[in-house]
Design an enzyme around this catalytic site. Structure first.
Site, PDB file in Angstrom:
ATOM      1  N   ASP A  13      55.659  25.604  15.181  1.00 42.34           N
ATOM      2  CA  ASP A  13      56.857  25.158  14.286  1.00 42.34           C
ATOM      3  C   ASP A  13      57.438  23.635  14.593  1.00 42.34           C
ATOM      4  O   ASP A  13      58.488  23.285  14.450  1.00 42.34           O
ATOM      5  CB  ASP A  13      58.190  26.237  14.598  1.00 42.34           C
ATOM      6  CG  ASP A  13      57.679  27.590  14.109  1.00 42.34           C
ATOM      7  OD1 ASP A  13      56.880  27.755  13.236  1.00 42.34           O
ATOM      8  OD2 ASP A  13      58.343  28.507  14.842  1.00 42.34           O
ATOM      9  N   LYS A  16      54.251  20.728  11.403  1.00 42.30           N
ATOM     10  CA  LYS A  16      53.008  20.383  11.020  1.00 42.30           C
ATOM     11  C   LYS A  16      52.782  20.488   9.429  1.00 42.30           C
ATOM     12  O   LYS A  16      52.402  19.493   8.881  1.00 42.30           O
ATOM     13  CB  LYS A  16      51.767  21.582  11.380  1.00 42.30           C
ATOM     14  CG  LYS A  16      51.881  21.868  12.976  1.00 42.30           C
ATOM     15  CD  LYS A  16      51.028  22.960  13.470  1.00 42.30           C
ATOM     16  CE  LYS A  16      51.756  24.174  13.214  1.00 42.30           C
ATOM     17  NZ  LYS A  16      52.817  24.705  13.922  1.00 42.30           N
ATOM     18  N   GLY A  40      54.079  29.774   9.236  1.00 45.68           N
ATOM     19  CA  GLY A  40      54.907  29.362   8.157  1.00 45.68           C
ATOM     20  C   GLY A  40      55.254  28.004   8.174  1.00 45.68           C
ATOM     21  O   GLY A  40      55.768  27.196   9.158  1.00 45.68           O
ATOM     22  N   GLN A 224      50.277  27.515  14.287  1.00 45.75           N
ATOM     23  CA  GLN A 224      50.813  27.778  15.935  1.00 45.75           C
ATOM     24  C   GLN A 224      50.932  26.679  16.706  1.00 45.75           C
ATOM     25  O   GLN A 224      50.922  25.483  16.062  1.00 45.75           O
ATOM     26  CB  GLN A 224      49.978  28.880  16.498  1.00 45.75           C
ATOM     27  CG  GLN A 224      49.956  30.345  15.817  1.00 45.75           C
ATOM     28  CD  GLN A 224      49.302  30.695  14.693  1.00 45.75           C
ATOM     29  OE1 GLN A 224      48.265  30.344  14.606  1.00 45.75           O
ATOM     30  NE2 GLN A 224      50.209  30.952  13.630  1.00 45.75           N
TER      31      GLN A 224
HETATM   32  P1  GDP Z   1      55.296  24.198  11.161  1.00 48.58           P
HETATM   33  O1  GDP Z   1      55.243  25.784  11.231  1.00 48.58           O
HETATM   34  O2  GDP Z   1      54.661  23.347  12.387  1.00 48.58           O
HETATM   35  O3  GDP Z   1      54.814  23.676   9.845  1.00 48.58           O
HETATM   36  O4  GDP Z   1      56.916  23.919  11.205  1.00 48.58           O
HETATM   37  P2  GDP Z   1      58.272  24.929  10.478  1.00 48.58           P
HETATM   38  O5  GDP Z   1      57.963  24.765   9.085  1.00 48.58           O
HETATM   39  O6  GDP Z   1      57.868  26.199  10.804  1.00 48.58           O
HETATM   40  O7  GDP Z   1      59.304  24.631  11.220  1.00 48.58           O
HETATM   41  C1  GDP Z   1      59.847  23.072  10.987  1.00 48.58           C
HETATM   42  C2  GDP Z   1      61.108  22.954  10.372  1.00 48.58           C
HETATM   43  O8  GDP Z   1      61.785  21.823  10.855  1.00 48.58           O
HETATM   44  C3  GDP Z   1      61.216  23.379   9.083  1.00 48.58           C
HETATM   45  O9  GDP Z   1      62.428  23.942   8.565  1.00 48.58           O
HETATM   46  C4  GDP Z   1      61.157  21.734   8.480  1.00 48.58           C
HETATM   47  O10 GDP Z   1      61.708  21.831   7.305  1.00 48.58           O
HETATM   48  C5  GDP Z   1      61.889  21.096   9.647  1.00 48.58           C
HETATM   49  N1  GDP Z   1      61.718  19.686   9.727  1.00 48.58           N
HETATM   50  C6  GDP Z   1      60.556  19.334   9.723  1.00 48.58           C
HETATM   51  N2  GDP Z   1      60.660  17.942  10.358  1.00 48.58           N
HETATM   52  C7  GDP Z   1      61.949  17.787  10.541  1.00 48.58           C
HETATM   53  C8  GDP Z   1      62.786  16.461  11.087  1.00 48.58           C
HETATM   54  O11 GDP Z   1      62.134  15.632  11.554  1.00 48.58           O
HETATM   55  N3  GDP Z   1      63.990  16.911  11.159  1.00 48.58           N
HETATM   56  C9  GDP Z   1      64.762  17.903  10.724  1.00 48.58           C
HETATM   57  N4  GDP Z   1      66.034  17.945  10.938  1.00 48.58           N
HETATM   58  N5  GDP Z   1      64.052  19.056  10.140  1.00 48.58           N
HETATM   59  C10 GDP Z   1      62.767  18.984  10.113  1.00 48.58           C
HETATM   60  P1  IMO Z   2      53.361  28.124  12.799  1.00 48.69           P
HETATM   61  O1  IMO Z   2      52.093  27.767  12.390  1.00 48.69           O
HETATM   62  C1  IMO Z   2      55.681  30.001  15.975  1.00 48.69           C
HETATM   63  C2  IMO Z   2      54.269  33.513  17.946  1.00 48.69           C
HETATM   64  C3  IMO Z   2      55.058  34.772  17.639  1.00 48.69           C
HETATM   65  C4  IMO Z   2      54.636  35.456  19.031  1.00 48.69           C
HETATM   66  C5  IMO Z   2      53.200  35.186  19.248  1.00 48.69           C
HETATM   67  C6  IMO Z   2      52.108  36.188  18.731  1.00 48.69           C
HETATM   68  O2  IMO Z   2      54.495  28.168  12.030  1.00 48.69           O
HETATM   69  O3  IMO Z   2      53.642  27.110  13.955  1.00 48.69           O
HETATM   70  P2  IMO Z   2      51.183  37.036  16.411  1.00 48.69           P
HETATM   71  O4  IMO Z   2      51.980  37.114  15.065  1.00 48.69           O
HETATM   72  O5  IMO Z   2      50.370  35.755  15.989  1.00 48.69           O
HETATM   73  O6  IMO Z   2      50.555  38.011  17.067  1.00 48.69           O
HETATM   74  O7  IMO Z   2      52.413  36.500  17.419  1.00 48.69           O
HETATM   75  O8  IMO Z   2      53.027  34.001  18.560  1.00 48.69           O
HETATM   76  N1  IMO Z   2      53.736  33.048  16.666  1.00 48.69           N
HETATM   77  C7  IMO Z   2      54.436  31.674  16.349  1.00 48.69           C
HETATM   78  N2  IMO Z   2      55.351  31.119  16.809  1.00 48.69           N
HETATM   79  N3  IMO Z   2      55.162  29.336  14.958  1.00 48.69           N
HETATM   80  C8  IMO Z   2      53.978  30.003  14.344  1.00 48.69           C
HETATM   81  O9  IMO Z   2      53.322  29.542  13.719  1.00 48.69           O
HETATM   82  C9  IMO Z   2      53.548  31.331  15.070  1.00 48.69           C
HETATM   83  N4  IMO Z   2      52.671  32.161  14.947  1.00 48.69           N
HETATM   84  C10 IMO Z   2      52.797  33.075  15.859  1.00 48.69           C
HETATM   85  O10 IMO Z   2      56.446  34.414  17.488  1.00 48.69           O
HETATM   86  O11 IMO Z   2      55.635  34.981  20.174  1.00 48.69           O
HETATM   87 MG    MG Z   3      56.040  27.426  11.317  1.00 51.35          MG
END
Ligand code: GDP
Ligand code: IMO
Ligand code: MG
Length: 428
Positions: A13, A16, A40, A224
């Site tokens: 998260d 990416k 996600g 991840q």
């Molecule tokens: P990913 O899994 O690495 O693609 O990240 P996620 O989408 O799960 O989580 C990142 C969250 O931070 C999302 O809600 C993005 O919209 C938000 N986000 C990304 N870059 C920034 C930033 O620079 N500032 C803020 N406030 N939110 C951001």
């Molecule tokens: P993105 O790509 C954050 C975490 C789960 C759990 C552990 C194992 O959005 O960064 P799994 O479902 O893989 O067996 O879960 O890994 N986890 C993540 N945490 N971002 C993710 O993906 C994750 N994918 C799995 O919360 O702790």
């Molecule tokens: Mg994510």
């Protein structure tokens, strides 16, 4: 031409999805190499938010092909939902996407096994997203898996039933685990397969290497984060794939000498969803502020993310494992709202100072912090490097000096446009 890799350096998260979307105009192909619908990835543009789970984050740009690589595990039910959402938005996904024949399929009973396994672990549960990731990778390495390419063969249903029966036997061993609505889940699964068939099935290793031969630019998108890596993460609180740069080689069929830049993404602080060690976790007002301002809720499960200060030993470890060549720092805007910013520089383990990532949670590393002044400016409106507050510049300079890798991009908001380049994009 080489394959650049973009991956998370923390527990996932990091942002990416946003950065892949920002960089896609510079690439011809975007390829996911591991993980599955546990991911996600959030993108934001024109005031709309989009969350992708299986589909590479280049899908909204016209210029790029998006490949789901062999290292990914695919749930047809989730993928179908994503495709329907793209269709509703008028995105011509059939023209922009393809999927590896060698990618493994998540079937409904994989999800049930994930749930049964987590329930049986009780307090020691991993905190899995319950998307069936662990059981599907177990079948892959156990040589029992079902692959996307199998869909094209006449004996697919036979293979499916054999795997399902094996799962049902395993499930019967979990005391008190009730199987509900399997028939409904299977209806969704087979409907999902019809959607998957709209996307070309390819031998993605040939596809990608042929693109390299004709000087096309490829970006591999990680899912991840490095601290969730099956080998190097905080085991057993990890996911079931290699999330580090090496995973791009096996997950796409790219030789190690074909890897170019490795973009390592990190938040200006840390978050983690699910169970497991988190040395710099905050339980105070600062933690709550970061969670609220950063809207730290899982993009896949909606669970609140645990928040804490930046952990340098962990970040150095991730940079080492990945061979990071450029860093990208996300969510600097969120730290505007804390009174001061802290960075963990070392841990104390049994009274001994170390900057090594711990072997296990039992070592209970106690963080040693360095404190920085926070900044008092709304970063979300900034567009130029010169506008960054001096305190943030000091923070960035400190991190670059410690990590010995340039921070190429600073992200100051979720939107595509809220992105400040510190290095000219063409040299990346
Ligand atoms: P990913 O899994 O690495 O693609 O990240 P996620 O989408 O799960 O989580 C990142 C969250 O931070 C999302 O809600 C993005 O919209 C938000 N986000 C990304 N870059 C920034 C930033 O620079 N500032 C803020 N406030 N939110 C951001
Ligand atoms: P993105 O790509 C954050 C975490 C789960 C759990 C552990 C194992 O959005 O960064 P799994 O479902 O893989 O067996 O879960 O890994 N986890 C993540 N945490 N971002 C993710 O993906 C994750 N994918 C799995 O919360 O702790
Ligand atoms: Mg994510």
């Amino acid at each position: 031409m080489k394959v650049d890799v973009l991956l998370g350096l923390q527990w996932g998260d990091e942002g990416k999805g946003k950065i892949v979307d920002v960089l896609t105009p510079h690439y011809n192909v975007i390829a996911r190499f591991q993980g599955g619908p546990n991911a996600g990835h959030t993108l934001k543009f024109q005031d709309k938010k989009h969350v992708l789970h299986t589909i590479p984050s280049g899908i909204f740009r016209e210029n790029a092909q998006n490949v789901i690589g062999n290292g990914v595990v695919v749930d047809p039910v989730v993928l179908a939902k994503e495709l329907k959402a793209l269709k509703a938005l008028g995105v011509p996904f059939e023209e922009r996407m393809s999927i590896s024949r060698k990618a493994h399929l998540i079937i409904p009973t994989h999800r049930l096994l994930d749930a049964a396994s987590e329930a049986a672990k009780g307090k020691e549960k991993i905190g899995s997203t319950l998307k069936g990731i662990g059981p599907t990778y177990m079948d892959k390495t156990g040589r029992n898996g079902l692959r996307v390419g199998d869909i094209e063969f006449e004996d697919f249903n036979e293979k499916y039933n054999k795997l399902k029966e094996k799962h049902l036997t395993l499930l019967s061993r979990y005391d008190g685990f009730e199987i509900e609505n399997l028939e409904d889940l299977e209806i969704d699964f087979f409907e999902g397969l019809n959607w998957i068939k709209k996307i070309p099935f390819i031998d993605s290793e040939y596809f990608l290497n042929q693109h390299l031969d004709i000087n096309q630019k490829i970006l591999a998108e990680g899912a991840q984060g490095s601290l969730l890596d099956i080998d190097f993460g905080s085991y057993p609180f990890v996911t079931s794939s290699n999330t580090i740069a090496a995973g791009a080689c096996t997950g796409l069929g790219i030789a190690p000498n074909k890897i170019g830049e490795v973009f390592g993404i990190f938040k200006a602080y840390c978050t983690r969803v699910g169970s497991g060690p988190f040395p710099t976790e905050l339980f105070d007002e600062d933690g709550k502020t970061i969670a609220n301002v950063g809207a730290e809720f899982g993009a896949t499960t909606g669970r609140p993310r645990r928040c804490g200060w930046l952990d340098l030993p962990a970040l150095k470890y991730a940079c080492m494992l990945n061979g990071v060549t450029k860093l990208i720092m996300m969510k600097a805007d969120v730290l505007t709202f804390v009174n001061h910013v802290k960075v963990c520089t070392h841990y104390l383990v049994n009274g001994i100072k170390t900057d090594r990532f711990p072997y296990s949670i039992d070592e209970a590393p106690e963080p040693i912090y360095k404190t920085f002044k926070s900044w008092d400016a709304d970063l979300t409106k900034l567009t130029k490097l010169e506008e960054l507050p001096i305190e943030l510049t000091e923070y960035i300079d400190y991190l670059e000096a410690e990590l010995k890798i340039p921070i190429a991009i600073v992200s100051v908001g979720p939107d595509r446009l809220q992105t400040i380049n510190r290095l000219p994009i063409e040299i990346m």
